[in-house]
Design a protein around this motif. Sequence first.
Motif, PDB file in Angstrom:
ATOM      1  N   GLU A   9       0.854  -1.192   0.000  1.00  0.00           N
ATOM      2  CA  GLU A   9       0.000   0.000   0.000  1.00  0.00           C
ATOM      3  C   GLU A   9       0.885   1.235   0.000  1.00  0.00           C
ATOM      4  O   GLU A   9       1.861   1.315   0.743  1.00  0.00           O
ATOM      5  CB  GLU A   9      -0.920   0.005   1.215  1.00  0.00           C
ATOM      6  CG  GLU A   9      -1.935   1.137   1.204  1.00  0.00           C
ATOM      7  CD  GLU A   9      -2.929   1.029   2.345  1.00  0.00           C
ATOM      8  OE1 GLU A   9      -4.079   0.628   2.110  1.00  0.00           O
ATOM      9  OE2 GLU A   9      -2.528   1.355   3.481  1.00  0.00           O
ATOM     10  N   TYR A  10       0.518   2.185  -0.848  1.00  0.00           N
ATOM     11  CA  TYR A  10       1.268   3.434  -0.971  1.00  0.00           C
ATOM     12  C   TYR A  10       0.395   4.569  -0.465  1.00  0.00           C
ATOM     13  O   TYR A  10      -0.641   4.878  -1.043  1.00  0.00           O
ATOM     14  CB  TYR A  10       1.669   3.671  -2.424  1.00  0.00           C
ATOM     15  CG  TYR A  10       2.457   2.533  -3.025  1.00  0.00           C
ATOM     16  CD1 TYR A  10       3.829   2.424  -2.813  1.00  0.00           C
ATOM     17  CD2 TYR A  10       1.826   1.560  -3.794  1.00  0.00           C
ATOM     18  CE1 TYR A  10       4.549   1.381  -3.351  1.00  0.00           C
ATOM     19  CE2 TYR A  10       2.536   0.505  -4.339  1.00  0.00           C
ATOM     20  CZ  TYR A  10       3.903   0.421  -4.111  1.00  0.00           C
ATOM     21  OH  TYR A  10       4.605  -0.621  -4.647  1.00  0.00           O
ATOM     22  N   ARG A  11       0.826   5.178   0.619  1.00  0.00           N
ATOM     23  CA  ARG A  11       0.121   6.308   1.210  1.00  0.00           C
ATOM     24  C   ARG A  11       1.091   7.465   1.368  1.00  0.00           C
ATOM     25  O   ARG A  11       2.279   7.338   1.093  1.00  0.00           O
ATOM     26  CB  ARG A  11      -0.450   5.922   2.586  1.00  0.00           C
ATOM     27  CG  ARG A  11      -1.375   4.728   2.573  1.00  0.00           C
ATOM     28  CD  ARG A  11      -1.835   4.397   3.966  1.00  0.00           C
ATOM     29  NE  ARG A  11      -2.668   5.437   4.514  1.00  0.00           N
ATOM     30  CZ  ARG A  11      -4.000   5.402   4.533  1.00  0.00           C
ATOM     31  NH1 ARG A  11      -4.635   4.360   4.013  1.00  0.00           N
ATOM     32  NH2 ARG A  11      -4.685   6.386   5.039  1.00  0.00           N
ATOM     33  N   ARG A  12       0.555   8.583   1.840  1.00  0.00           N
ATOM     34  CA  ARG A  12       1.429   9.720   2.118  1.00  0.00           C
ATOM     35  C   ARG A  12       2.293   9.389   3.325  1.00  0.00           C
ATOM     36  O   ARG A  12       1.818   9.126   4.405  1.00  0.00           O
ATOM     37  CB  ARG A  12       0.599  10.967   2.396  1.00  0.00           C
ATOM     38  CG  ARG A  12       1.442  12.249   2.521  1.00  0.00           C
ATOM     39  CD  ARG A  12       0.658  13.347   3.202  1.00  0.00           C
ATOM     40  NE  ARG A  12       0.328  12.964   4.566  1.00  0.00           N
ATOM     41  CZ  ARG A  12       1.159  13.091   5.600  1.00  0.00           C
ATOM     42  NH1 ARG A  12       2.380  13.552   5.432  1.00  0.00           N
ATOM     43  NH2 ARG A  12       0.783  12.729   6.819  1.00  0.00           N
ATOM     44  N   ARG A  13       3.593   9.382   3.111  1.00  0.00           N
ATOM     45  CA  ARG A  13       4.538   9.108   4.187  1.00  0.00           C
ATOM     46  C   ARG A  13       5.404  10.311   4.524  1.00  0.00           C
ATOM     47  O   ARG A  13       5.945  10.397   5.614  1.00  0.00           O
ATOM     48  CB  ARG A  13       5.443   7.927   3.797  1.00  0.00           C
ATOM     49  CG  ARG A  13       4.675   6.612   3.649  1.00  0.00           C
ATOM     50  CD  ARG A  13       5.608   5.486   3.239  1.00  0.00           C
ATOM     51  NE  ARG A  13       4.910   4.211   3.188  1.00  0.00           N
ATOM     52  CZ  ARG A  13       4.252   3.759   2.128  1.00  0.00           C
ATOM     53  NH1 ARG A  13       4.199   4.515   1.030  1.00  0.00           N
ATOM     54  NH2 ARG A  13       3.639   2.589   2.155  1.00  0.00           N
ATOM     55  N   ALA A  70      -6.292   9.558  -0.013  1.00  0.00           N
ATOM     56  CA  ALA A  70      -5.682   9.062  -1.250  1.00  0.00           C
ATOM     57  C   ALA A  70      -4.612   8.011  -0.950  1.00  0.00           C
ATOM     58  O   ALA A  70      -3.779   8.194  -0.060  1.00  0.00           O
ATOM     59  CB  ALA A  70      -5.079  10.221  -2.035  1.00  0.00           C
ATOM     60  N   ARG A  71      -4.633   6.935  -1.707  1.00  0.00           N
ATOM     61  CA  ARG A  71      -3.649   5.874  -1.568  1.00  0.00           C
ATOM     62  C   ARG A  71      -3.780   4.922  -2.748  1.00  0.00           C
ATOM     63  O   ARG A  71      -4.773   4.933  -3.476  1.00  0.00           O
ATOM     64  CB  ARG A  71      -3.833   5.103  -0.256  1.00  0.00           C
ATOM     65  CG  ARG A  71      -5.146   4.352  -0.159  1.00  0.00           C
ATOM     66  CD  ARG A  71      -5.297   3.707   1.202  1.00  0.00           C
ATOM     67  NE  ARG A  71      -6.524   2.934   1.313  1.00  0.00           N
ATOM     68  CZ  ARG A  71      -7.708   3.432   1.641  1.00  0.00           C
ATOM     69  NH1 ARG A  71      -7.814   4.729   1.893  1.00  0.00           N
ATOM     70  NH2 ARG A  71      -8.773   2.661   1.721  1.00  0.00           N
ATOM     71  N   THR A  72      -2.774   4.100  -2.937  1.00  0.00           N
ATOM     72  CA  THR A  72      -2.796   3.038  -3.941  1.00  0.00           C
ATOM     73  C   THR A  72      -2.577   1.714  -3.223  1.00  0.00           C
ATOM     74  O   THR A  72      -1.569   1.560  -2.524  1.00  0.00           O
ATOM     75  CB  THR A  72      -1.701   3.248  -4.997  1.00  0.00           C
ATOM     76  OG1 THR A  72      -1.931   4.482  -5.687  1.00  0.00           O
ATOM     77  CG2 THR A  72      -1.709   2.111  -6.011  1.00  0.00           C
ATOM     78  N   ARG A  73      -3.503   0.787  -3.405  1.00  0.00           N
ATOM     79  CA  ARG A  73      -3.408  -0.518  -2.748  1.00  0.00           C
ATOM     80  C   ARG A  73      -3.255  -1.601  -3.808  1.00  0.00           C
ATOM     81  O   ARG A  73      -4.009  -1.648  -4.788  1.00  0.00           O
ATOM     82  CB  ARG A  73      -4.646  -0.784  -1.892  1.00  0.00           C
ATOM     83  CG  ARG A  73      -4.607  -2.134  -1.178  1.00  0.00           C
ATOM     84  CD  ARG A  73      -5.690  -2.257  -0.129  1.00  0.00           C
ATOM     85  NE  ARG A  73      -5.705  -3.575   0.472  1.00  0.00           N
ATOM     86  CZ  ARG A  73      -4.844  -3.992   1.405  1.00  0.00           C
ATOM     87  NH1 ARG A  73      -3.906  -3.169   1.831  1.00  0.00           N
ATOM     88  NH2 ARG A  73      -4.927  -5.209   1.904  1.00  0.00           N
ATOM     89  N   VAL A  74      -2.271  -2.455  -3.605  1.00  0.00           N
ATOM     90  CA  VAL A  74      -1.971  -3.543  -4.533  1.00  0.00           C
ATOM     91  C   VAL A  74      -2.148  -4.862  -3.801  1.00  0.00           C
ATOM     92  O   VAL A  74      -1.598  -5.058  -2.711  1.00  0.00           O
ATOM     93  CB  VAL A  74      -0.527  -3.426  -5.076  1.00  0.00           C
ATOM     94  CG1 VAL A  74      -0.258  -4.526  -6.087  1.00  0.00           C
ATOM     95  CG2 VAL A  74      -0.297  -2.059  -5.694  1.00  0.00           C
ATOM     96  N   THR A  75      -2.938  -5.769  -4.383  1.00  0.00           N
ATOM     97  CA  THR A  75      -3.155  -7.091  -3.817  1.00  0.00           C
ATOM     98  C   THR A  75      -3.004  -8.128  -4.918  1.00  0.00           C
ATOM     99  O   THR A  75      -2.787  -7.797  -6.082  1.00  0.00           O
ATOM    100  CB  THR A  75      -4.549  -7.202  -3.188  1.00  0.00           C
ATOM    101  OG1 THR A  75      -5.544  -7.113  -4.235  1.00  0.00           O
ATOM    102  CG2 THR A  75      -4.804  -6.089  -2.175  1.00  0.00           C
ATOM    103  N   ALA A  76      -3.158  -9.382  -4.548  1.00  0.00           N
ATOM    104  CA  ALA A  76      -3.101 -10.454  -5.533  1.00  0.00           C
ATOM    105  C   ALA A  76      -4.263 -10.382  -6.507  1.00  0.00           C
ATOM    106  O   ALA A  76      -4.193 -10.941  -7.613  1.00  0.00           O
ATOM    107  CB  ALA A  76      -3.080 -11.812  -4.828  1.00  0.00           C
ATOM    108  N   ALA A  77      -5.348  -9.689  -6.135  1.00  0.00           N
ATOM    109  CA  ALA A  77      -6.514  -9.568  -7.010  1.00  0.00           C
ATOM    110  C   ALA A  77      -6.358  -8.444  -8.026  1.00  0.00           C
ATOM    111  O   ALA A  77      -6.970  -8.494  -9.098  1.00  0.00           O
ATOM    112  CB  ALA A  77      -7.778  -9.346  -6.185  1.00  0.00           C
ATOM    113  N   GLY A  78      -5.576  -7.419  -7.701  1.00  0.00           N
ATOM    114  CA  GLY A  78      -5.432  -6.302  -8.625  1.00  0.00           C
ATOM    115  C   GLY A  78      -4.963  -5.047  -7.922  1.00  0.00           C
ATOM    116  O   GLY A  78      -4.332  -5.096  -6.864  1.00  0.00           O
TER     117      GLY A  78
END
Length: 243
Positions: A9-13, A70-78
Amino acid sequence: MDEGGVEREYRRRRKPPLAYLLLPGLLMMNAFIQTSRVSRDGGGVRWGPPVFALLMGLTIARIALDHFRARTRVTAAGITAQGPVRARSWAWSEVYDIRVEQAPRGSGRAAPQWLTYLYDFRGRRFLLPHLNDWQLDDPYAEVAELCLAAAPLRSLTWERRPDVEERILRGALRRRAWAWGSYAAVAVFCLMFVVDIWRVAAGRPDHPFLLMVCVPVASGIAFAVVLDRYWSIRPPRSPVRQP
């Protein structure tokens, strides 16, 4: 991470530069003060200050929502791209490519210089929030690792298809045409501002809404449409930089 190493998961860090928040706030505050002063002196329209106040409120709300949601989440589904308001998801079979691209010119240091986009098989481009050089030291390496980890989850390889690449190129040209259209609108606005001041100084009736809103918008749209049609026939040599 999951067994395949793809879940992340990519969030504001990191906090954005102060100029990212300060400069738009100063510009809007100055516009609000100037509009209120002109309206109070009887030289402007009454709806000016409320409109600017509404725009300021919407801008602040937009920044706050982007900050917390806002964030980008990556899983095995997509992949799921969560924006300030809505979220959009793609299964891995719907993802054509993931690319790191240079931000549009003029963004300066007050915005990320390298952004990551997802492309589908129709050639459409979607921004993946916070997968950029503000939040990551090396977005190229991160995207390369992500694509490698996701390869077993796709029914297709990451090979490029000429038909999709053609649609991606066409979309890049269209965005470039509308960017130049916006530049043309700003230039016409500056010209109309001078014309309006001259008409007031000459004692002629001024038409601020017509000169500084209608004419620039119409000029920008017309310029973008003409440029888009021209580039569809004769595309420039290098319409977009590939990383």
